[in-house]
Design an enzyme around this catalytic site. Structure first.
Site, PDB file in Angstrom:
ATOM      1  N   GLU A 148      29.571  18.563  18.199  1.00 31.46           N
ATOM      2  CA  GLU A 148      28.315  17.754  19.547  1.00 31.46           C
ATOM      3  C   GLU A 148      28.424  17.450  19.686  1.00 31.46           C
ATOM      4  O   GLU A 148      27.331  16.712  21.011  1.00 31.46           O
ATOM      5  CB  GLU A 148      27.315  18.733  18.734  1.00 31.46           C
ATOM      6  CG  GLU A 148      26.179  20.210  18.330  1.00 31.46           C
ATOM      7  CD  GLU A 148      25.749  20.804  19.363  1.00 31.46           C
ATOM      8  OE1 GLU A 148      25.366  19.556  19.952  1.00 31.46           O
ATOM      9  OE2 GLU A 148      26.062  21.856  19.577  1.00 31.46           O
ATOM     10  N   CYS A 151      25.636  33.058  17.397  1.00 31.33           N
ATOM     11  CA  CYS A 151      26.263  31.805  16.477  1.00 31.33           C
ATOM     12  C   CYS A 151      25.869  32.455  14.651  1.00 31.33           C
ATOM     13  O   CYS A 151      25.351  34.046  14.936  1.00 31.33           O
ATOM     14  CB  CYS A 151      24.686  31.480  16.806  1.00 31.33           C
ATOM     15  SG  CYS A 151      24.095  30.295  14.844  1.00 31.33           S
ATOM     16  N   ASN A 152      26.818  32.093  14.252  1.00 31.09           N
ATOM     17  CA  ASN A 152      27.017  32.914  13.209  1.00 31.09           C
ATOM     18  C   ASN A 152      26.397  32.736  12.714  1.00 31.09           C
ATOM     19  O   ASN A 152      25.972  33.955  11.635  1.00 31.09           O
ATOM     20  CB  ASN A 152      28.282  32.642  12.298  1.00 31.09           C
ATOM     21  CG  ASN A 152      29.689  33.162  13.409  1.00 31.09           C
ATOM     22  OD1 ASN A 152      30.459  33.960  13.076  1.00 31.09           O
ATOM     23  ND2 ASN A 152      29.884  32.188  14.497  1.00 31.09           N
ATOM     24  N   ASP A 192      22.587  30.453  20.788  1.00 32.42           N
ATOM     25  CA  ASP A 192      22.913  30.185  19.600  1.00 32.42           C
ATOM     26  C   ASP A 192      22.068  28.327  19.480  1.00 32.42           C
ATOM     27  O   ASP A 192      21.228  27.876  20.119  1.00 32.42           O
ATOM     28  CB  ASP A 192      24.060  29.036  20.262  1.00 32.42           C
ATOM     29  CG  ASP A 192      25.078  28.130  19.315  1.00 32.42           C
ATOM     30  OD1 ASP A 192      25.360  28.674  17.864  1.00 32.42           O
ATOM     31  OD2 ASP A 192      25.644  27.244  19.287  1.00 32.42           O
ATOM     32  N   SER A 193      22.671  27.398  18.376  1.00 35.85           N
ATOM     33  CA  SER A 193      21.149  26.519  18.244  1.00 35.85           C
ATOM     34  C   SER A 193      21.921  25.066  19.198  1.00 35.85           C
ATOM     35  O   SER A 193      21.362  24.655  19.284  1.00 35.85           O
ATOM     36  CB  SER A 193      21.741  26.436  16.892  1.00 35.85           C
ATOM     37  OG  SER A 193      23.411  25.988  16.755  1.00 35.85           O
ATOM     38  N   CYS A 206      32.770  29.775  13.320  1.00 39.72           N
ATOM     39  CA  CYS A 206      30.833  29.091  13.527  1.00 39.72           C
ATOM     40  C   CYS A 206      31.572  28.558  15.510  1.00 39.72           C
ATOM     41  O   CYS A 206      32.574  28.490  15.817  1.00 39.72           O
ATOM     42  CB  CYS A 206      31.067  27.710  13.237  1.00 39.72           C
ATOM     43  SG  CYS A 206      29.786  26.455  14.132  1.00 39.72           S
ATOM     44  N   THR A 207      30.479  28.930  16.127  1.00 46.43           N
ATOM     45  CA  THR A 207      30.627  29.533  17.503  1.00 46.43           C
ATOM     46  C   THR A 207      31.411  28.039  18.029  1.00 46.43           C
ATOM     47  O   THR A 207      32.005  27.808  19.041  1.00 46.43           O
ATOM     48  CB  THR A 207      30.012  29.624  18.274  1.00 46.43           C
ATOM     49  OG1 THR A 207      28.467  29.542  17.452  1.00 46.43           O
ATOM     50  CG2 THR A 207      29.886  31.636  17.861  1.00 46.43           C
ATOM     51  N   HIS A 208      30.828  27.121  17.169  1.00 40.78           N
ATOM     52  CA  HIS A 208      31.235  25.537  17.586  1.00 40.78           C
ATOM     53  C   HIS A 208      32.397  25.193  17.211  1.00 40.78           C
ATOM     54  O   HIS A 208      33.213  24.195  18.343  1.00 40.78           O
ATOM     55  CB  HIS A 208      30.742  24.197  16.456  1.00 40.78           C
ATOM     56  CG  HIS A 208      29.155  23.983  17.296  1.00 40.78           C
ATOM     57  ND1 HIS A 208      28.307  25.796  17.292  1.00 40.78           N
ATOM     58  CD2 HIS A 208      28.388  23.168  18.207  1.00 40.78           C
ATOM     59  CE1 HIS A 208      26.743  24.412  17.886  1.00 40.78           C
ATOM     60  NE2 HIS A 208      26.932  23.337  17.815  1.00 40.78           N
ATOM     61  N   TYR A 262      21.843  24.697  13.070  1.00 36.97           N
ATOM     62  CA  TYR A 262      21.077  25.974  11.663  1.00 36.97           C
ATOM     63  C   TYR A 262      21.883  26.032  10.974  1.00 36.97           C
ATOM     64  O   TYR A 262      21.131  26.494   9.903  1.00 36.97           O
ATOM     65  CB  TYR A 262      21.214  27.316  12.925  1.00 36.97           C
ATOM     66  CG  TYR A 262      20.082  27.612  13.725  1.00 36.97           C
ATOM     67  CD1 TYR A 262      19.180  26.957  14.237  1.00 36.97           C
ATOM     68  CD2 TYR A 262      20.265  29.157  14.398  1.00 36.97           C
ATOM     69  CE1 TYR A 262      18.272  26.653  15.101  1.00 36.97           C
ATOM     70  CE2 TYR A 262      19.651  29.093  15.359  1.00 36.97           C
ATOM     71  CZ  TYR A 262      18.319  28.585  15.845  1.00 36.97           C
ATOM     72  OH  TYR A 262      17.266  27.950  16.503  1.00 36.97           O
ATOM     73  N   GLY A 263      23.327  25.527  10.732  1.00 38.65           N
ATOM     74  CA  GLY A 263      23.601  26.217   8.779  1.00 38.65           C
ATOM     75  C   GLY A 263      23.225  25.444   8.023  1.00 38.65           C
ATOM     76  O   GLY A 263      23.918  25.656   7.109  1.00 38.65           O
TER      77      GLY A 263
HETATM   78  N1  DGL Z   1      26.867  27.534  16.458  1.00 41.59           N
HETATM   79  C1  DGL Z   1      26.708  27.444  14.842  1.00 41.59           C
HETATM   80  C2  DGL Z   1      27.446  28.893  13.817  1.00 41.59           C
HETATM   81  O1  DGL Z   1      28.200  29.899  15.076  1.00 41.59           O
HETATM   82  C3  DGL Z   1      26.101  26.727  14.079  1.00 41.59           C
HETATM   83  C4  DGL Z   1      26.064  25.739  14.185  1.00 41.59           C
HETATM   84  C5  DGL Z   1      25.305  24.682  13.204  1.00 41.59           C
HETATM   85  O2  DGL Z   1      23.522  24.646  14.432  1.00 41.59           O
HETATM   86  O3  DGL Z   1      24.457  24.814  11.959  1.00 41.59           O
HETATM   87  O4  DGL Z   1      27.031  29.422  12.470  1.00 41.59           O
END
Ligand code: DGL
Length: 267
Positions: free
Chosen positions: A154, A78-79, A14-15, A187-189, A46-47
């Site tokens: 985060e 990570c989606n 993931d990011s 989003c996995t966060h 990443y998003g």
């Molecule tokens: N956890 C990531 C996801 O599932 C992305 C979070 C990010 O880096 O923007 O998309």
């Protein structure tokens, strides 16, 4: 670093800390496997990046993991990254999280009117909408990009005072129709604030089921790997930039009996 040929790992990537919400379930479901987690903290979020940039990061990271470790498969937890993997030629078996999240939502939803909260990259990729067509074409997805929620997670403050305000902001943007009965945490966060979000919907008087990929992902991983009999699993966490909050997340969120060796790497 020499390629370690003695141990075989399941990679999880993931990011940032988000993929730990997936790793947690994987460790429970595969107690005899060793996991190698990569948090690309140097390049997060990443998003907010373009598709081409995300593709470049994914290729670079997977290539690095594959060169330095012996891998059974990589779970792209990570989606935003999962939304591009079907367009890449990858050197190792990969399992993304989008199909798993959608299957969980399809199962939970009666109305088949499903909301999606995700990053900008995931929303603009329309990956969930495309996957929905394959799973059940009566599903209607209404998606909202919620980038601020990633940075709040985060920050590592579990009961962040900004959560209710951010939820309200994105809720207003989502124009939640009455018959939406399920929200995908795409989003996995996001599973890390699930408790607070359940509370938020309660105060709105809405009965919305919250789903994410973690309940389904293990079934998909199981199909891609041959199970190990490693009685002493060894878990490694790699980060691409200093990330002191990782330690905090790991001790608060990971299964208590598992230990992790955290290292910073240059990719
Ligand atoms: N956890 C990531 C996801 O599932 C992305 C979070 C990010 O880096 O923007 O998309």
């Amino acid at each position: 670093m020499d390629r370690k040929l003695d141990k075989e790992y399941i990679g999880v990537f993931d990011s940032g800390v988000g993929g730990l919400s997936v790793l947690k379930q994987l460790i429970v479901d595969f107690p005899n496997e060793s996991f190698l987690y990569l948090g690309d903290t140097a390049r997060l979020p990443y998003g907010a990046k373009s598709k081409d940039t995300i593709k470049k990061y994914v290729l670079k990271n997977i290539d690095y993991l594959n060169k330095h470790y012996k891998l059974k498969a990589i779970v792209v937890a990570c989606n935003s990254a999962s939304s591009v993997i079907s367009e890449l030629d990858l050197p190792v078996e990969t399992v993304g999280v989008i199909n798993a999240g959608l299957i969980a939502a399809e199962r939970a939803s009666e109305s088949k009117k499903i909301a999606l909260w995700a990053t900008r990259a995931t929303v603009s990729s329309q990956a969930y909408e495309k996957e929905a067509l394959k799973v059940n074409d009566s599903i209607e997805i209404s998606s909202t990009a919620c980038p601020t929620l990633v940075s709040l997670v985060e920050e590592g403050v579990e009961d962040h005072p900004l959560f209710p305000h951010a939820f309200e902001f994105y809720f207003q943007k989502s124009s939640f129709q009455k018959d939406v009965d399920t929200l995908i945490l795409g989003c996995t966060h996001f599973p890390f604030f699930k408790k607070q979000l359940v509370q938020f919907f309660k105060t709105k008087g809405l009965n919305v089921k919250l789903v994410d990929a973690s309940s389904e992902i293990s079934k998909q991983v199981e199909k891609s790997i041959s199970k190990g009999r490693n009685l002493q699993p060894e878990h490694i966490v790699l980060v691409t930039d200093e990330a002191p909050h990782f330690k905090k997340f790991i001790s608060a969120k990971m299964p208590k009996n598992s230990t992790f060796n955290i290292k910073k790497v240059d990719i």
